[in-house]
Scaffold this active site. Structure first.
Site, PDB file in Angstrom:
ATOM      1  N   ASP A   1     -66.313  55.881  30.162  1.00 47.97           N
ATOM      2  CA  ASP A   1     -65.700  57.117  30.647  1.00 47.97           C
ATOM      3  C   ASP A   1     -66.078  58.314  29.781  1.00 47.97           C
ATOM      4  O   ASP A   1     -65.651  58.421  28.631  1.00 47.97           O
ATOM      5  CB  ASP A   1     -64.172  56.949  30.667  1.00 47.97           C
ATOM      6  CG  ASP A   1     -63.449  58.168  31.208  1.00 47.97           C
ATOM      7  OD1 ASP A   1     -64.104  59.045  31.789  1.00 47.97           O
ATOM      8  OD2 ASP A   1     -62.213  58.232  31.056  1.00 47.97           O
TER       9      ASP A   1
ATOM     10  N   ASP B   1     -66.839  63.740  34.398  1.00 48.56           N
ATOM     11  CA  ASP B   1     -65.858  62.677  34.172  1.00 48.56           C
ATOM     12  C   ASP B   1     -66.230  61.448  34.996  1.00 48.56           C
ATOM     13  O   ASP B   1     -66.059  61.445  36.218  1.00 48.56           O
ATOM     14  CB  ASP B   1     -64.462  63.175  34.558  1.00 48.56           C
ATOM     15  CG  ASP B   1     -63.394  62.137  34.293  1.00 48.56           C
ATOM     16  OD1 ASP B   1     -63.619  61.262  33.450  1.00 48.56           O
ATOM     17  OD2 ASP B   1     -62.326  62.213  34.937  1.00 48.56           O
TER      18      ASP B   1
END
Length: 505
Positions: free
Chosen positions: A282, A88
């Protein structure tokens, strides 16, 4: 005399109230002193080291499932316990489940690691969807595909999670690859990658290749796969040129979008709207997410393009909102009638490039459990709205090789070598360089922030104003005291007696 005294008292009370307000304002605006602030260590020296990482060993080290993200195997503790952690770039904590739940098959047992040390600090991390909380500690961490590199790093033990873990998703934690500024509870919690860089175990750069459902996975043991290369770039995941865009702010990987196009036609919006809130890259977000006005404009333009073909009926509102799927008979998906969507990013002050996202990318295949019938191919719209900015998520990144070059403060994009299952697939690709005449800094979202120096100046100005307010108070008090002075009364009595004597004569 009574009226004069009453008026004087009212003036004193009024000035006292004004003074109190001034002092409150000064105290409220003076800069706060940060206590126990942990100084950041200089990590630039580590970026100059070659490191011990063999990039080739990391090809195909990511696994995943449709819509559930990409995960990496890590080893934690002594003796090592193996876990899969979601990668992440939109967060910065390494965290793993430390209690059993119905959603996961295994958890970290701290009492079985001789090197685990708890810190006694609690931590809570919220995401766009879901959250978790637990306790901070540290232990020995090893990336399974680079076994020669082990570091003692911060780790959070997840005790409670809401809408975070997924049933049978096969990952038990998360590896945040963002900057320390967004680590929880504060930036003193050094992220794992920062620790590796500081200790000279990695250069200050990593790269990601994500291969979604429409591609052959670089890991033959999984439907969805990819590569996370810590410490540099490898030649296998991309071809052609790497196109850089500046990192506008180092917390998330914040970049700037200068234009968005549908079928090579600009949305013609103020570029600030594309980045309202922020724009980040992201891996932990599935869709391309955009501010509401931008999202609605994209849908409007796609519908207009679809209406140019009389044989196509544009999907209903439920599809665009992500609430419904759209299905076609197997092998008959009309990719050709859907337009491309392009994100235009600045390369420098005079040039830009486009990330051209094909319909095969933003029409996101859904699992069989969502199919209306087994012979249908069903999809969700991979673009959605967001009230806190734009997110270049996995459906975009699956079309490209993405390099997070922290040393040079750039995110770089290249054409991916993920091989499509259908050889006739129209690939997402990069178009550039193009001339750029604007200032991309004008497109970025700028939050008004007042620094400590400004607050100090404001504090001194307000203190001066308060001084001016207080001065009349002192004058009035002095006058009041003089009126009460015995010598003044005696002088007044002597004067009255003299007048009386002169009058009587």
């Amino acid at each position: 005399m009574r009226n004069e005294k009453y008026i004087l008292q009212r003036q004193i009370v009024t000035i006292l109230l004004v003074t109190n307000l001034c002092l409150t304002s000064v105290l409220g605006n003076l800069p706060l002193v940060k206590r126990n602030r942990v100084a950041k260590e200089d990590v630039s020296r580590a970026s100059q080291l070659q490191g011990n990482i063999q990039y080739g060993n990391q090809i195909g080290n990511l696994l995943g499932r449709p819509g559930e993200g990409y995960y990496l195997e890590v080893e934690i503790g002594t003796p090592p316990q193996k876990f899969n952690v979601l990668i992440d770039t939109g967060s910065s904590n390494l965290a793993v489940a430390c209690k059993p739940t119905i959603e996961i098959s295994t958890h970290f047992q701290t009492d079985k690691s001789s090197t685990y040390k708890g810190s006694g600090r609690s931590v809570t991390v919220p995401y766009t969807l879901g959250s978790w909380n637990g306790n901070l500690g540290e232990d020995v961490i090893t990336i399974s595909t680079i076994p020669d590199v082990s570091v003692t790093a911060n780790i959070a033990c997840i005790d409670k999670a809401e809408h975070f873990f997924m049933n049978d998703s096969n990952w038990q934690g998360i590896l945040g690859l963002g900057y320390a500024d967004i680590a929880r509870p504060d930036s003193s919690v050094e992220p794992l990658f920062d620790t590796m860089v500081r200790l000279g175990q990695s250069k200050n750069i990593f790269s990601v290749q994500l291969c979604g459902l429409g591609y052959f996975s670089p890991n033959p043991n999984n439907t969805v796969g990819g590569s996370l290369i810590l410490g540099g770039t490898a030649p296998e995941p991309y071809n052609g040129e790497l196109f850089p865009t500046p990192i506008y702010k180092e917390w998330y990987y914040e970049v700037v979008i200068v234009d968005i196009e549908v079928a090579d036609k600009s949305l013609d919006m103020d570029c600030k709207e594309y980045n309202f809130g922020k724009t980040i890259v992201d891996t932990g977000t599935t869709n391309l997410r955009l501010p509401y006005r931008v999202f609605n404009k994209i849908v409007q333009h796609i519908v207009q393009e679809l209406q140019l073909n009389p044989e196509v009926v544009p999907p209903n509102a439920g599809f665009w909102s992500g609430e419904e799927v759209l299905c076609w008979k197997e092998g008959q998906v009309p990719y050709g009638v859907f337009p491309t969507v392009s994100l235009v990013l600045p390369a420098n002050a005079t040039a830009s490039f486009k990330l051209v996202i094909s319909p095969q990318q933003y029409l996101r295949p859904v699992g069989e459990e969502n199919d209306n019938s087994p012979e249908n191919d069903c999809f969700k719209f991979g673009i959605s709205s967001l009230d806190s900015g734009s997110v270049i998520g996995a459906i975009v990144m699956e079309g490209f090789y993405v390099v997070f070059d922290r040393e040079n403060k750039e995110v770089k994009f290249a054409n991916s070598t993920c091989r499509p299952l259908d050889p006739d697939t129209v690939r997402s690709h990069i178009q550039g360089y193009m001339k750029y005449t604007g200032d991309y800094n004008d497109c970025a979202y700028k939050k008004v922030e007042t620094d400590n120096k400004t607050l100090t100046i404001v504090g001194y100005v307000l203190a001066g104003i308060c001084g001016v307010c207080i001065l009349p108070l002192f004058v009035l008090l002095l006058q009041w005291q003089c009126r009460k002075c015995p010598c003044r009364k005696l002088k007044r009595s002597n004067s009255d007696f003299k007048d009386l004597m002169e009058g009587s004569s």
